[in-house]
Design an enzyme around this catalytic site. Structure first.
Site, PDB file in Angstrom:
ATOM      1  CB  SER A  59     110.575  23.043 -23.621  1.00  5.62           C
ATOM      2  OG  SER A  59     109.685  23.643 -24.540  1.00  5.62           O
ATOM      3  CB  ALA A 130      87.282  21.842 -22.693  1.00  6.53           C
ATOM      4  CB  THR A 132      91.882  22.476 -28.412  1.00  2.97           C
ATOM      5  OG1 THR A 132      92.085  21.407 -27.470  1.00  2.97           O
ATOM      6  CG2 THR A 132      92.234  23.803 -27.770  1.00  2.97           C
ATOM      7  CE1 TYR A 170     109.143  27.376 -20.780  1.00  2.00           C
ATOM      8  CE2 TYR A 170     107.844  26.799 -22.705  1.00  2.00           C
ATOM      9  CZ  TYR A 170     108.957  26.621 -21.910  1.00  2.00           C
ATOM     10  OH  TYR A 170     109.901  25.681 -22.260  1.00  2.00           O
ATOM     11  CB  SER A 171     106.082  32.872 -25.355  1.00  3.59           C
ATOM     12  OG  SER A 171     105.992  33.153 -26.734  1.00  3.59           O
ATOM     13  CG  ASN A 172     107.687  27.184 -28.075  1.00  4.68           C
ATOM     14  OD1 ASN A 172     108.715  26.771 -27.573  1.00  4.68           O
ATOM     15  ND2 ASN A 172     106.543  26.517 -28.006  1.00  4.68           N
ATOM     16  N   GLY A 314     110.265  18.884 -20.842  1.00 10.30           N
ATOM     17  CA  GLY A 314     109.894  19.149 -22.217  1.00 10.30           C
ATOM     18  C   GLY A 314     108.821  18.205 -22.713  1.00 10.30           C
TER      19      GLY A 314
END
Length: 370
Positions: A59, A130, A132, A170-172, A314
């Protein structure tokens, strides 16, 4: 304090011994610079890392993308406080598209959710790590994602807040929308805009946005452990980066990162007026759940004994980097790591402290303070 090469190298060696396969860095103090490396680029054959290697910097790319947008602000093509809907009608339907401004996209206060848990099935439970698994990493190593489909996933997901509310999240999704914005106002691809207006403007010879899954040139392998669920850590240096595009796919070197941030903060990439906008921060919740002070593609960090530093960090699959520059531009550090998500989870699913965390903080503090 002036640079102390012996102490800096010892601190890098300590980082390697703490558990990083390889780490390399460049530190600058005015006209002086030091670069060093410790550990290996390939654990199977013991090939050493070197400080000039190219590396995925995650990032940190967002600072480049934001600078490309601010360049168009300087050109009068984009207004930060105009609605997204004005430039990209109906990409975000209804009142939200009119309420979200370009500034809100860049500083993550749009309320648009991150798309990754919807694009990667094994990450559906995020932020509950946990629950995932890392299966989606291998499944999508060569998947070619359509950025418009990724944006649609983020837009359809439950909002993280009302547009403009703080703290932001925060978001792409925000940065893929900024890429579409660049394309709309310039007629060129986002990659072309970032390359022409930022990378080439800064004279960065070893930095670029990848067209395929391979890192071109000398580089380390990128080892991912996904909180201890991949053991031993697996190399993901070959990976199609379309899952994030110009939001986090940049390949660079530690020297190029220092050069970029040095020039940016000197007002040589965008105007001083645009830089002032970039340094207006709001509270944002990071991917890790931490509260950070985020501007327009820049983090603001307070270093005790030094003061304010600007930069970004990043992370991608197996590769990470940090770049920080003191407010006066004199002291800089960029460091690249070839292992990510090294913290294992405690019984409550929270990442446990790891010796790498302490050693990384100690190296960064030494690099900036001497």
């Amino acid at each position: 304090m002036p640079l102390d090469p012996a102490k800096l190298q010892t601190a890098l060696d300590t980082l390697h011994r703490a558990g990083l396969p390889g780490v390399f860095a460049e530190v600058r103090d005015g006209d002086q610079s030091w670069c060093g490396a410790a550990g290996v680029a390939d654990v199977a054959i013991g090939r050493p890392v070197t400080a000039d290697m190219r590396h995925r910097v995650g990032s940190i790319t967002k600072a480049f993308t934001a600078a490309a947008v601010l360049h168009q602000v300087d050109n009068g093509e984009i207004d930060l406080d105009t609605s997204l809907d004005y430039y990209l009608p109906n990409v975000v339907p209804g009142e939200r598209g009119s309420a979200i401004t370009i500034r809100m996209l860049i500083n993550h206060t749009s309320g648009l959710a991150e798309y990754l848990p919807y694009a990667y099935p094994s990450f559906a439970a995020l932020p509950d790590v946990a629950k995932t698994t890392p299966d989606s990493l291998e499944d999508n190593r060569f998947t070619r994602f359509d950025p418009l489909e990724l944006i649609a996933l983020g837009v359809r997901a439950p909002a993280t807040g009302a547009p403009g509310n703080t703290p932001g999240v925060y978001s792409n999704t925000n940065y893929l929308l900024l890429c579409r914005l660049l394309e709309s106002v310039t007629g060129a691809s986002a990659e072309q805009c970032i390359t022409r207006d930022v990378i080439e403007r800064a004279g960065l010879r070893d930095t670029g946005l990848p067209a395929g899954p391979y890192i071109i040139g000398p580089h380390s392998l990128h080892y991912e452990t996904w909180f201890g669920m991949i053991d031993p850590p697996r190399d993901f240096s070959v990976f199609d980066m379309s899952w994030v595009g110009p939001a986090a796919s940049l390949v660079s070197t530690v020297a190029d990162l220092n050069r970029f941030f040095g020039l940016l903060l000197a007002g040589e990439i965008v105007s001083h007026a645009a830089l002032t906008q970039m340094q207006r921060t709001v509270p944002v919740i990071s991917f890790e759940g931490k509260r950070i002070e985020y501007g327009l593609g820049l983090h603001r960090t307070e270093i005790p004994g030094l003061g304010v530093c600007w930069g970004h960090d990043g992370s991608v699959w197996g590769g990470g980097a940090i770049s920080l520059t003191s407010a006066d531009g004199r002291r800089q550090v960029s460091v690249a790591l070839n292992l990510q998500r090294w913290n294992t989870l405690d019984p409550n699913g929270r990442p446990q402290p790891h010796p790498i965390d302490h050693a990384l903080q100690a190296f960064t503090r030494l690099a900036l303070l001497g």
